[in-house]
Design a protein around this motif. Structure first.
Motif, PDB file in Angstrom:
ATOM      1  N   VAL A 197      49.927  42.638  44.268  1.00 20.02           N
ATOM      2  CA  VAL A 197      48.886  43.045  45.223  1.00 20.02           C
ATOM      3  C   VAL A 197      48.253  44.361  44.781  1.00 20.02           C
ATOM      4  CG1 VAL A 197      48.456  43.802  47.587  1.00 20.02           C
ATOM      5  CG2 VAL A 197      49.879  41.781  47.156  1.00 20.02           C
ATOM      6  N   TYR A 198      49.079  45.327  44.397  1.00 15.30           N
ATOM      7  CA  TYR A 198      48.575  46.635  43.998  1.00 15.30           C
ATOM      8  C   TYR A 198      47.639  46.533  42.799  1.00 15.30           C
ATOM      9  CZ  TYR A 198      48.540  51.382  42.152  1.00 15.30           C
ATOM     10  OH  TYR A 198      48.147  52.597  41.656  1.00 15.30           O
ATOM     11  N   ALA A 251      46.025  43.867  41.641  1.00 14.11           N
ATOM     12  CA  ALA A 251      44.845  43.043  41.898  1.00 14.11           C
ATOM     13  C   ALA A 251      43.870  43.708  42.860  1.00 14.11           C
ATOM     14  CB  ALA A 251      45.273  41.686  42.447  1.00 14.11           C
ATOM     15  N   ARG A 252      44.380  44.345  43.882  1.00  9.12           N
ATOM     16  CA  ARG A 252      43.528  44.878  44.938  1.00  9.12           C
ATOM     17  C   ARG A 252      43.175  46.347  44.720  1.00  9.12           C
ATOM     18  NH1 ARG A 252      45.718  43.276  50.555  1.00  9.12           N
ATOM     19  NH2 ARG A 252      44.902  41.274  49.959  1.00  9.12           N
ATOM     20  N   ASP A 253      44.165  47.181  44.553  1.00  7.70           N
ATOM     21  CA  ASP A 253      43.920  48.619  44.482  1.00  7.70           C
ATOM     22  C   ASP A 253      43.342  49.060  43.144  1.00  7.70           C
ATOM     23  OD1 ASP A 253      44.899  48.689  47.021  1.00  7.70           O
ATOM     24  OD2 ASP A 253      46.833  49.551  46.494  1.00  7.70           O
ATOM     25  N   LYS A 262      41.924  46.853  40.976  1.00  8.36           N
ATOM     26  CA  LYS A 262      40.943  45.858  40.531  1.00  8.36           C
ATOM     27  C   LYS A 262      41.193  45.493  39.063  1.00  8.36           C
ATOM     28  CE  LYS A 262      38.293  46.200  44.316  1.00  8.36           C
ATOM     29  NZ  LYS A 262      39.136  45.834  45.399  1.00  8.36           N
TER      30      LYS A 262
END
Length: 99
Positions: A10-11, A13-15, A17
Motif C-alpha cells: 500500500v505504501y 503504490a499509494r504514498d 506512487k
C-alpha cells in the motif's frame, strides 16, 4: 510477513506512487540440510516428520523446484495487478483443518 507485505504494498503504490509490487512466497516444509535431522533419522521419518506429512494434503515435503512457478509468475507481467499477496507453497499445509 503478511501484515508487513500488505503495508509495504500500500505504501509503495499509494504514498510513493511507485510501480513496485510487493509480494512474498511462504514455503512450507522443505527437506534441507538444515532441518533434515528433524524430519528424518536412520530409520525413516521422525515423529515430527510423520506429523507434518499427515497434515500436508499433498503428502510430501516441498522440493526447491516447487517454488519456481510462483516466483516466475510474480516476476512476470502475468501478475502485474498483484501486490500485497503472500503465496503459500506448502502442499496445502496451511489450508488443512484435519477434518
Amino acid at each position: 510477513v503478511s501484515n508487513f507485505t500488505q503495508w509495504l504494498a500500500v505504501y509503495l503504490a499509494r504514498d510513493l506512487k511507485c510501480p513496485v509490487r510487493v509480494n512474498a512466497l511462504a514455503p512450507g516444509f522443505f527437506r534441507t540440510t538444515q532441518n533434515q535431522e528433524l524430519l528424518e533419522d536412520g530409520n525413516g521419518l521422525t515423529a515430527r516428520g510423520r506429523t507434518i506429512l499427515e497434515h500436508t494434503p499433498m503428502g510430501r515435503f516441498g522440493e526447491p523446484d516447487d517454488l519456481i512457478g510462483a516466483a516466475v509468475w510474480l516476476a512476470s507481467d502475468a501478475s502485474r495487478f498483484v501486490t500485497g499477496g503472500v503465496i503459500p507453497i506448502d502442499g496445502g499445509f496451511s489450508a488443512f483443518s484435519g477434518v
